[in-house]
Design an enzyme around this catalytic site. Structure first.
Site, mmCIF file in Angstrom:
data_model
loop_
_atom_site.group_PDB
_atom_site.id
_atom_site.type_symbol
_atom_site.label_atom_id
_atom_site.label_comp_id
_atom_site.label_asym_id
_atom_site.label_seq_id
_atom_site.Cartn_x
_atom_site.Cartn_y
_atom_site.Cartn_z
ATOM 1 C CG ASN A 283 45.703 42.411 44.929
ATOM 2 O OD1 ASN A 283 46.639 41.680 44.677
ATOM 3 N ND2 ASN A 283 44.442 41.986 44.969
ATOM 4 N NE ARG B 290 36.861 43.098 41.233
ATOM 5 C CZ ARG B 290 36.788 44.172 40.461
ATOM 6 N NH1 ARG B 290 36.584 44.038 39.157
ATOM 7 N NH2 ARG B 290 36.926 45.380 40.961
ATOM 8 C CB CYS B 291 41.990 36.851 43.691
ATOM 9 S SG CYS B 291 41.995 36.706 41.896
ATOM 10 C CB THR B 292 42.740 41.278 40.813
ATOM 11 O OG1 THR B 292 41.391 41.260 40.317
ATOM 12 C CG2 THR B 292 43.526 40.109 40.221
ATOM 13 C CG LEU C 144 46.756 38.262 42.220
ATOM 14 C CD1 LEU C 144 47.284 37.125 41.349
ATOM 15 C CD2 LEU C 144 45.364 37.915 42.748
#
Length: 487
Positions: A258, A286-288, A415
């Site tokens: 991101n 965290r994926c974000t 994302l």
């Protein structure tokens, strides 16, 4: 030393201990890996098949349960989580390494998911459709799929199961939950909250075990109707290929790389503080999380200095220590992987402006990585393209807005993205052109609420969104019914 607690598994409404002393998984404290905080059963393939048999019956039972009753059970389960929040949060800190504040927030958010979907039980469902035939009524109904398998990761081991489980339950499905082996304990708490709330037998089963030993039983069972997976893109793609050609619905929420764009007219104090929190909270796991920063040239040096200062100000330590602002990574293996990414960046010519190492001394027994800022990079470097999933942020410099948008979109992932600017025109232009499922303006790339549709583009996800009303589309099928009421 206090003996580690043994946690049971839920099968057909019964809580069962491990079948033998050998059939267990030890869960380690990532802040001090020599400490075992608990043990869980390591199920066999035959035991997973037993879960499916129970779920098949549970799906019929749950489908026949009214929406209002489903909602009441879910709301009670949310109350149960909140009532036991301190103990659940402590176990989350112990097995995952989050700070106490992060763990408490996760327990609260998990309860919010249950409450949100419980409230939807009173909303209208289905639609009436016009029909040209006389005395004919047509309706479109939404029905549950049947038995769904939820595969959840170690980074948000309570929130992610709740995010998936709540809409699946409201829709009337039976669930087999496969938590990550690194952090399975809080999933037991989630199942206990639902079981104590009156969830019928068979509607929820815990498939706790080593995926290599139960993979075939978990994904090849003919009773499986859908799989919702959160984890790495590599594993998600493998799962998609495994299930291809079968009538099994697949939802994948995968990796992210991101970007946060900081334009020359941005509030730099706000941008730096927000990006630091998005990059280093939860140790970057965290994926974000923000892992790339795109800075316009006039403010790049000042922004970098502020991010370096934020990284150096972090207080590493065990999550249970109130003074800790960043806990450890989840495991030695993951710690090694993150440090490997930083090492390759250095070898490829990048500058490590802050962090980039594991602390020694009292913290050496844990899986810590210092918050890291990487500069002097090119977009061809691995650190710009590969998901690190740790407290590492890479900064590149651009000349103008057009270059900034191109840099943010220069990724196989899609994302989350953010822009920091005081220009309303730039904010709207970025939101229109960013190739990401979530776009923020003067806000972090992370931090989405339970009612916000969530999911990414490209290598970050699949067409099905999670959260909000969108989530119900994955867990239901549509049946059109025409009824003639007279001659």
């Amino acid at each position: 030393m206090q003996e580690a607690q043994a946690f049971p598994r839920l099968v057909d409404g019964e809580w069962r201990a491990a079948s033998s002393d050998a059939a267990t998984i030890a869960v380690h404290d990532p802040a001090e890996v020599a400490t075992i905080v608990g043990t869980v059963p390591s199920m066999t393939a035959a035991e997973v098949s037993e879960l499916y048999a129970a779920a098949e019956a549970g799906a019929r039972r749950w489908r026949a349960t009214s929406l209002l009753t489903r909602g009441e059970i879910m709301a009670t389960a949310a109350d149960n989580l909140r009532a036991d929040a301190s103990r659940i949060a402590a176990d989350l800190v112990a097995e995952n390494g989050k700070t106490a504040a992060e763990a408490a927030g996760e327990v609260g958010k998990a309860a919010d998911f249950l409450d949100y979907y419980a409230g939807m039980a009173r909303l209208p469902y289905g639609t009436l459709l016009a029909d040209a035939r006389p005395k004919t009524t047509v309706e479109a109904r939404r029905e549950p799929l049947g038995v769904v398998c939820l595969v959840t990761p170690w980074n948000d081991p309570l929130l992610t199961p709740a995010r998936k489980l709540a809409p699946a339950l409201l829709a009337g499905n039976a669930i087999i939950l496969k938590p990550a082996s690194e952090t399975p304990i809080v999933s037991v708490h989630l199942a206990r909250a639902l079981d104590d709330a009156g969830l019928p037998a068979g509607v929820l089963g815990l498939a706790i075990g080593r995926i290599g030993e139960i993979e075939e039983a978990l994904f090849d069972d003919e009773r499986l109707a859908a799989v919702s997976f959160t984890g790495s893109t590599a594993v998600g793609r493998t799962l998609q290929r495994r299930l291809a050609g079968r009538n099994v619905r697949v939802q994948t929420e995968m990796g992210g790389k991101n970007a946060s764009v900081v334009l020359a007219d941005a509030d730099l104090d706000l941008a730096a503080a927000t990006i630091a929190a998005a990059s280093f909270a939860q140790a970057g796991q965290r994926c974000t999380a923000t892992s790339r920063v795109v800075a316009e040239a006039p403010i790049a040096e000042e922004l970098t200095a502020k991010l370096v200062a934020a990284a150096k100000a972090a207080r590493l330590g065990p999550g249970a220590d109130p003074a800790t602002t960043m806990g450890p990574l989840v495991s030695r293996r993951h710690q090694s992987e993150v440090l490997g990414h930083v090492g390759r960046a250095r070898e490829q010519g990048a500058t490590i402006a802050a962090g980039g190492d594991a602390p020694d001394g009292p913290l050496a027994g844990g899986c810590f990585v210092a918050p890291t800022v990487v500069t002097e990079i090119t977009t061809e470097m691995d650190i710009w393209r590969e998901e690190v999933f740790g407290p590492v942020v890479a900064i590149t410099v651009v000349d103008d807005f057009e270059e900034a948008v191109a840099a943010a979109n220069d990724s196989a992932y899609g994302l989350s993205a953010a822009v920091f600017t005081s220009s309303l025109e730039s904010a709207h232009a970025f939101a229109d052109r960013a190739e990401a499922g979530q776009v923020s303006v003067n806000l972090p790339t992370s931090g989405w609420d339970v009612h916000h549709p969530f999911g990414g583009f490209g290598d970050s996800g699949s067409p099905f969104k999670e959260q909000g009303t969108e989530a119900l589309n994955f867990y239901t099928r549509v049946k059109t019914v025409a009824i003639r009421t007279g001659a």
